[in-house]
Design a protein around this motif. Structure first.
Motif, short mmCIF file in Angstrom:
data_model
loop_
_atom_site.label_atom_id
_atom_site.label_comp_id
_atom_site.label_asym_id
_atom_site.label_seq_id
_atom_site.Cartn_x
_atom_site.Cartn_y
_atom_site.Cartn_z
N VAL A 26 12.59 -25.06 1.33
CA VAL A 26 11.34 -24.52 1.87
C VAL A 26 11.16 -23.05 1.52
CG1 VAL A 26 10.11 -23.94 4.00
CG2 VAL A 26 11.11 -26.20 3.72
N ASP A 27 12.14 -22.22 1.81
CA ASP A 27 12.01 -20.79 1.55
C ASP A 27 11.83 -20.48 0.07
OD1 ASP A 27 12.17 -20.16 4.25
OD2 ASP A 27 14.34 -19.89 4.19
N GLU A 28 12.60 -21.14 -0.76
CA GLU A 28 12.52 -20.92 -2.20
C GLU A 28 11.15 -21.34 -2.74
OE1 GLU A 28 14.65 -22.52 -6.28
OE2 GLU A 28 15.71 -22.71 -4.39
N THR A 29 10.66 -22.47 -2.29
CA THR A 29 9.37 -22.97 -2.74
C THR A 29 8.25 -22.07 -2.25
OG1 THR A 29 10.22 -25.23 -2.75
CG2 THR A 29 7.83 -24.96 -2.77
N ARG A 30 8.31 -21.65 -1.01
CA ARG A 30 7.30 -20.74 -0.47
C ARG A 30 7.26 -19.45 -1.28
NH1 ARG A 30 8.29 -20.85 4.86
NH2 ARG A 30 6.40 -22.02 5.28
N GLN A 31 8.42 -18.90 -1.56
CA GLN A 31 8.49 -17.67 -2.35
C GLN A 31 7.89 -17.87 -3.74
OE1 GLN A 31 9.29 -14.92 -0.97
NE2 GLN A 31 9.35 -13.58 -2.71
N HIS A 32 8.21 -18.99 -4.37
CA HIS A 32 7.67 -19.29 -5.71
C HIS A 32 6.15 -19.38 -5.67
CE1 HIS A 32 7.00 -21.18 -9.57
NE2 HIS A 32 6.35 -22.14 -8.95
N LEU A 33 5.61 -20.08 -4.68
CA LEU A 33 4.16 -20.22 -4.59
C LEU A 33 3.47 -18.87 -4.40
CD1 LEU A 33 3.89 -23.44 -2.40
CD2 LEU A 33 3.29 -23.22 -4.83
N LEU A 34 4.04 -18.02 -3.59
CA LEU A 34 3.42 -16.73 -3.30
C LEU A 34 3.60 -15.70 -4.40
CD1 LEU A 34 4.23 -16.39 0.50
CD2 LEU A 34 2.01 -16.88 -0.54
N THR A 35 4.73 -15.74 -5.10
CA THR A 35 5.00 -14.71 -6.11
C THR A 35 4.69 -15.13 -7.54
OG1 THR A 35 7.33 -15.34 -6.31
CG2 THR A 35 6.78 -13.63 -4.69
N TYR A 50 -10.76 -12.49 -5.43
CA TYR A 50 -9.49 -13.07 -4.98
C TYR A 50 -8.35 -12.10 -5.25
CZ TYR A 50 -11.36 -17.73 -4.06
OH TYR A 50 -12.04 -18.80 -3.54
N ASP A 51 -7.43 -12.04 -4.32
CA ASP A 51 -6.27 -11.17 -4.41
C ASP A 51 -5.06 -11.98 -3.93
OD1 ASP A 51 -4.19 -9.29 -3.77
OD2 ASP A 51 -5.71 -7.72 -3.66
N ALA A 52 -4.00 -11.98 -4.71
CA ALA A 52 -2.82 -12.79 -4.38
C ALA A 52 -2.23 -12.45 -3.02
CB ALA A 52 -1.76 -12.63 -5.47
N ARG A 53 -2.46 -11.23 -2.55
CA ARG A 53 -1.93 -10.84 -1.23
C ARG A 53 -2.61 -11.59 -0.08
NH1 ARG A 53 -2.89 -4.60 -2.04
NH2 ARG A 53 -4.74 -5.58 -2.88
N ASN A 54 -3.74 -12.23 -0.35
CA ASN A 54 -4.48 -12.94 0.69
C ASN A 54 -4.20 -14.44 0.73
OD1 ASN A 54 -5.73 -10.53 1.47
ND2 ASN A 54 -7.26 -10.75 -0.14
N TYR A 55 -3.26 -14.90 -0.07
CA TYR A 55 -2.91 -16.31 -0.08
C TYR A 55 -1.84 -16.56 0.98
CZ TYR A 55 -5.34 -17.12 -4.52
OH TYR A 55 -6.29 -17.25 -5.49
N ARG A 56 -1.74 -17.82 1.40
CA ARG A 56 -0.69 -18.18 2.36
C ARG A 56 -0.17 -19.57 2.03
NH1 ARG A 56 -3.69 -21.45 5.73
NH2 ARG A 56 -5.77 -20.85 6.21
N VAL A 57 0.97 -19.88 2.55
CA VAL A 57 1.58 -21.20 2.37
C VAL A 57 1.65 -21.87 3.73
CG1 VAL A 57 3.66 -22.46 1.68
CG2 VAL A 57 2.91 -20.47 0.37
N THR A 58 1.19 -23.11 3.79
CA THR A 58 1.29 -23.88 5.03
C THR A 58 2.11 -25.11 4.80
OG1 THR A 58 -0.74 -25.12 4.59
CG2 THR A 58 -0.94 -23.10 5.90
#
Length: 58
Positions: A26-35, A50-58
């Motif tokens: 979970v943590d690794e995948t979340r980090q990959h999606l966000l970065t 759009y700005d990558a800082r405004n994305y989130r993972v659910t």
């Protein structure tokens, strides 16, 4: 197993980002999606603010 998805600033799932992962990934995948994924998607839609800082993972 949890399902993770990258959500754009408008609240929509970014195409092809919904995935079921093991609890240990979970943590690794979340980090990959966000970065990795969010910046690429945001760059494609930068003309619309759009700005990558405004994305989130659910």
């Amino acid at each position: 197993m949890p399902e993770l998805r990258l959500i754009d600033p408008d609240g929509y799932t970014v195409p092809d980002t919904a995935q079921t992962v093991s609890d240990s990934a979970v943590d690794e995948t979340r980090q990959h999606l966000l970065t990795e994924v969010a910046p690429v998607h945001a760059a494609e839609w930068a003309d619309f603010g759009y700005d990558a800082r405004n994305y989130r993972v659910t």
